[in-house]
Design a protein around this motif. Structure first.
Motif, short mmCIF file in Angstrom:
data_model
loop_
_atom_site.label_atom_id
_atom_site.label_comp_id
_atom_site.label_asym_id
_atom_site.label_seq_id
_atom_site.Cartn_x
_atom_site.Cartn_y
_atom_site.Cartn_z
N MET A 1 2.68 32.14 -43.06
CA MET A 1 2.96 32.42 -44.72
C MET A 1 4.31 31.61 -44.92
N THR A 2 5.22 31.59 -43.84
CA THR A 2 6.44 31.30 -44.14
C THR A 2 6.65 29.73 -44.62
N THR A 3 5.40 29.05 -43.98
CA THR A 3 5.42 27.65 -44.60
C THR A 3 4.70 27.26 -45.84
N THR A 4 3.58 28.10 -46.18
CA THR A 4 2.71 27.78 -47.19
C THR A 4 3.05 28.57 -48.50
N THR A 5 3.65 29.81 -48.38
CA THR A 5 4.08 30.40 -49.47
C THR A 5 5.11 29.80 -50.46
N LYS A 6 5.01 29.64 -51.69
CA LYS A 6 5.81 28.97 -52.58
C LYS A 6 6.83 30.09 -53.28
N VAL A 7 7.86 29.98 -53.10
CA VAL A 7 9.06 30.99 -53.47
C VAL A 7 9.74 30.22 -54.79
N SER A 8 9.86 31.00 -55.72
CA SER A 8 10.61 30.79 -56.79
C SER A 8 11.92 31.40 -56.89
N ILE A 9 13.20 30.45 -56.83
CA ILE A 9 14.42 31.22 -56.90
C ILE A 9 14.89 31.09 -58.39
N CYS A 10 14.90 32.42 -58.82
CA CYS A 10 15.69 32.23 -60.30
C CYS A 10 16.99 32.58 -60.42
N LEU A 11 17.63 31.61 -60.98
CA LEU A 11 19.11 31.61 -60.90
C LEU A 11 19.36 31.55 -62.49
N PRO A 12 20.14 32.49 -63.02
CA PRO A 12 20.70 32.49 -64.30
C PRO A 12 22.19 32.11 -64.03
N ALA A 84 8.56 30.79 -63.55
CA ALA A 84 8.47 30.71 -62.04
C ALA A 84 6.99 30.27 -61.77
N SER A 85 6.69 29.39 -60.82
CA SER A 85 5.30 29.09 -60.45
C SER A 85 4.90 29.41 -59.14
N GLY A 86 6.00 30.15 -58.48
CA GLY A 86 5.78 30.35 -57.10
C GLY A 86 4.80 31.88 -56.93
N ASP A 87 4.34 32.06 -55.54
CA ASP A 87 3.91 33.25 -55.20
C ASP A 87 4.65 34.25 -55.27
N LYS A 88 6.36 33.97 -54.79
CA LYS A 88 7.13 35.02 -54.69
C LYS A 88 8.19 34.64 -55.85
N ILE A 89 8.79 35.69 -56.04
CA ILE A 89 10.30 35.32 -56.66
C ILE A 89 11.47 35.95 -56.15
N LEU A 90 12.40 35.32 -56.10
CA LEU A 90 13.86 35.86 -55.64
C LEU A 90 14.70 35.50 -56.86
N LEU A 91 15.69 36.60 -56.87
CA LEU A 91 16.73 36.46 -57.88
C LEU A 91 17.98 36.44 -57.26
N ILE A 92 18.88 35.43 -57.53
CA ILE A 92 20.36 35.17 -57.00
C ILE A 92 21.04 34.94 -58.44
#
Length: 336
Positions: A1-12, A84-92
């Motif tokens: 999963m750590t290579t195939t999962t796309k993560v969207s980093i949301c950055l305001p 965001a188009s990823g499977d997961k979202i991270l906010l920073i």
């Protein structure tokens, strides 16, 4: 999963290009490479746009958008979630940054718990120049119930948000859940706390990783620092939100624990802002927050309230309130 999962980093971001660079670089250096960095720029000038174009204009991982007119803090974040188009979202946030293994460590929890929806870890606290303050970091994480004994799946998940264990950013969550919760701007500067609480209340499983994954920078230019001693302070907004929140019986102890921390801060702020009667009613109506009269802080606040009624707006009241907030309130700039 750590290579195939796309993560969207949301950055305001807003008018801080000099801090934004380190944030973006920390995202690009992640050991998990399948990422996109979605940037929403509310800046009042072109500096950030020029910086992103010159340094990252050819990087396909970066999706930059200038908001004209500016959207505001919460609507900007909400727009990032939608883009965001990823499977997961991270906010920073733009003045903070990630440690190099942040996404990898958080994403690994889905391997352990396939039905997981949210994961988060510890935050370092840094000074304005980004230097880690280790003692302050330990105190902050302890204040927010992030300890080795608390690691793993959280039960019930909603407690995590209510007691402010959930961080203001640097977390990872399923994109579908994040988009369903959205970002509410009805509570002003405590929108991070409101979102975190609602996210954890809605999540089926939440995991806490007892490792540092991100850095929270202390700056003098954040929105909540500018309002921290006013009636618009994030602590007051958080208290109002928590007070109005409908909770099942099993989460009432979590509300009481959160109120134990919030109420004295709010009483102090009300006294400073010439709301002495409201402050007195709140203090006397929540004596559990003062250990039912066994806390010296109660009498300290009663003194502040008395001074506010005798000499509204006096310098002595302001100094008392500032001392109390600095001495007790360990809250983060974007969280109460």
């Amino acid at each position: 999963m750590t290579t195939t999962t796309k993560v969207s980093i949301c950055l305001p971001t807003y008018n801080r290009p000099e801090l934004l660079v380190r944030c973006i670089e920390s995202c690009l250096m992640q050991t998990h490479a399948n990422i996109e960095i979605v940037i929403g720029d509310d800046s009042s000038d072109d500096r950030t746009a020029q910086l992103v174009a010159s340094r990252y204009g050819r990087d396909p991982r970066i999706a930059y958008r200038r908001n004209v007119p500016a959207l505001g803090q919460a609507p900007n974040v909400a727009s990032l979630f939608e883009r965001a188009s990823g499977d997961k979202i991270l906010l920073i946030h733009d003045d903070d940054y990630l440690l190099v293994h942040c996404i990898e460590k958080l994403l690994a929890q889905w391997e352990r718990y396939p039905d997981l929806e949210v994961a988060f870890g510890d935050q370092y606290e840094t000074d304005h120049d980004g230097r880690i303050m280790h003692a302050a970091s330990e105190r902050m994480n302890l204040a927010y119930h992030r300890t080795a004994s608390a690691s793993g799946l959280q039960n019930p998940p909603g407690r995590v948000g209510i007691v402010q264990m959930f961080p203001n950013n640097g977390w990872l969550a399923n994109a579908a859940l994040v988009k369903r919760i959205g970002y509410d701007d009805h509570y002003g500067t405590c929108c991070d706390y409101v979102f975190g609480t609602r996210l954890c209340l809605a999540a089926k499983r939440v995991c806490y990783v007892n490792e540092y994954v991100s850095c929270y920078r202390i700056t003098d230019v954040s929105v909540s620092q500018a309002t921290r001693t006013s009636i618009n302070a994030s602590s007051i907004a958080a208290w109002r939100f928590l007070n109005s929140l409908a909770l099942p019986p099993e989460l009432e102890p979590a509300r009481k624990l959160a109120m134990r921390r919030l109420v004295p801060i709010v009483v102090s702020l009300l006294a400073r802002n010439r709301e002495a009667r409201a402050g007195l009613q709140l203090a006397l109506g929540n004596l559990h927050a003062y250990r039912f009269g066994f806390s010296p802080r109660l009498y300290y606040h009663l003194l502040m309230i008395w001074k506010a009624t005798r000499r509204p707006g006096s310098e002595s009241v302001a100094l008392l309130a500032i001392k109390d907030e600095q001495g007790v309130d360990t809250s983060r700039a974007r969280m109460p």
